[in-house]
Design an enzyme around this catalytic site. Structure first.
Site, mmCIF file in Angstrom:
data_model
loop_
_atom_site.group_PDB
_atom_site.id
_atom_site.type_symbol
_atom_site.label_atom_id
_atom_site.label_comp_id
_atom_site.label_asym_id
_atom_site.label_seq_id
_atom_site.Cartn_x
_atom_site.Cartn_y
_atom_site.Cartn_z
ATOM 1 N N HIS A 109 0.822 -1.221 0.000
ATOM 2 C CA HIS A 109 0.000 0.000 0.000
ATOM 3 C C HIS A 109 0.852 1.266 0.000
ATOM 4 C CE1 HIS A 109 -3.820 -2.232 1.657
ATOM 5 N NE2 HIS A 109 -3.567 -2.506 0.396
ATOM 6 N N GLU A 204 -8.114 -10.367 17.743
ATOM 7 C CA GLU A 204 -9.433 -11.022 17.760
ATOM 8 C C GLU A 204 -9.606 -11.724 16.416
ATOM 9 O OE1 GLU A 204 -11.802 -7.481 18.044
ATOM 10 O OE2 GLU A 204 -11.259 -6.902 16.012
#
Ligand code: OAD
Length: 232
Positions: A109, A204
Site C-alpha cells: 500500500h 481477535e
C-alpha cells in the site's frame, strides 16, 4: 513445527498499534474519524487535494519518532535466522518493518515517507508536509505531489511478485489485519490453494478467521515473538 522453506507474512495496522499508531477499523480507529471517500481515493485528491494532503501530513507527523515494537523485531529476526525464505508483505505505510531490520519486504500500500508525482510518476523519499504548491523536481509541474500511498480504487504495488510468492509458499502468516480489504484479504486463499499451512495472529478473529488452519489471538507484541521462537 516442521521447517518451512518459503514463508509469506502479511501484516496490517494491528502490528503497529503497540508502537502508538492508530488502526483503521477499531472503535477509535482512523476510519471512525474520517470517511474513506473524503481522504483516500484518487477522486478525493482531484476534488479537494488540500484535504487529502492534510490527512496524510497528519499521518506522516504521527509516524515520526515511533519505534518498532517486539513484534516487528521478532519478524525481522525470523527473516534473518530462518533457513528458508521469508517474505514480508505489509499493508502498513509506516517504516517500522525496515527500521526493525526487515529487508525482504513489500509495501503493497506504499510508504508515507515517500512522495509521488501524479503527473510524471517520479518518486522520492519525503519527510515534510506536502502541499499543492510543491513543484515536482522531475517534471517541474505543481499541484500533483501526493504521498506514495495506494488509495482505494488503485492497484496495490508488486502484485505479480506477491502472487508468485503466495503460489510457492508453504506457510502463510497473517498478522494484525482485519481481513476486510482486498486483494490482501484474499491472500490466505491463494496460499491455501498452493497447499500452504495458514496461521492468523490477531487480537481477535478477523473477518476471514475461518479460512485459516490455525489462529492465535492476543497482542502482537506477545504472540508474534512467541510464534517466531516456535518457528526458529
Ligand atoms: P484494520 O484497522 O482494519 O485492522 C486491524 C486489525 O488489527 C484488527 O483486526 C484488530 O483487532 C487488530 N489489532 C489491533 N490491535 C492489535 C494488537 N495490539 N495486536 C494484534 N492485533 C491487533 O487494519 P488493516 O487490516 O491493516 O488501506 O487495514 C487494511 C487496510 O485498510 C489498510 O492498509 C488501509 C485501510 O484502509 C488503505 O488505506 C488503502
Amino acid at each position: 513445527m516442521p521447517v518451512h522453506e518459503r514463508i509469506v507474512i502479511l501484516t496490517g495496522a494491528g502490528l503497529s498499534a503497540e508502537s502508538g499508531l492508530s488502526t483503521f477499523r477499531d472503535k477509535d480507529g482512523i476510519w471512525s474519524r474520517h470517511r474513506i471517500e473524503d481522504v483516500a481515493t484518487p477522486e478525493a485528491f482531484s476534488r479537494d487535494p488540500e484535504r487529502v494532503l492534510e490527512f496524510y501530513n497528519t499521518r506522516r507527523k504521527s509516524a515520526a519518532g515511533v519505534k518498532p515494537n517486539a513484534a516487528h523485531v521478532a519478524l525481522a529476526k525470523l527473516e534473518q535466522e530462518h533457513p528458508g525464505e521469508v517474505l514480508t508483505v505489509t499493508q502498513n505505510i509506516d517504516p517500522l518493518h525496515e527500521m526493525a531490520g526487515a529487508r525482504n519486504l513489500i509495501h503493497m500500500h506504499g510508504e508515507i515517507l515517500k512522495k509521488l508525482c501524479a503527473y510524471c510518476g517520479a518518486k522520492e523519499p519525503w519527510e515534510d508536509d506536502l502541499s499543492t504548491e510543491l513543484v515536482c523536481r522531475t517534471c517541474n509541474k505543481a499541484g500533483g505531489m501526493r504521498p506514495d500511498v495506494v488509495w482505494f480504487g488503485e492497484m496495490p504495488y508488486q502484485m505479480e511478485e506477491i502472487a508468485l510468492a503466495l503460489g510457492a509458499c508453504d506457510l502463510f502468516i497473517s498478522i494484525g489485519t482485519s481481513g476486510t480489504v482486498y486483494p490482501a484479504a484474499g491472500f490466505v486463499m491463494e496460499a491455501r490453494n498452493a497447499g500452504a499451512h495458514t496461521v492468523e495472529l490477531n487480537l481477535e478473529p478477523s473477518e476471514g478467521a475461518t479460512l485459516f488452519a490455525k489462529a492465535i489471538h492476543g497482542k502482537a507484541t506477545e504472540i508474534v515473538p512467541a510464534f517466531v521462537d516456535e518457528l526458529l
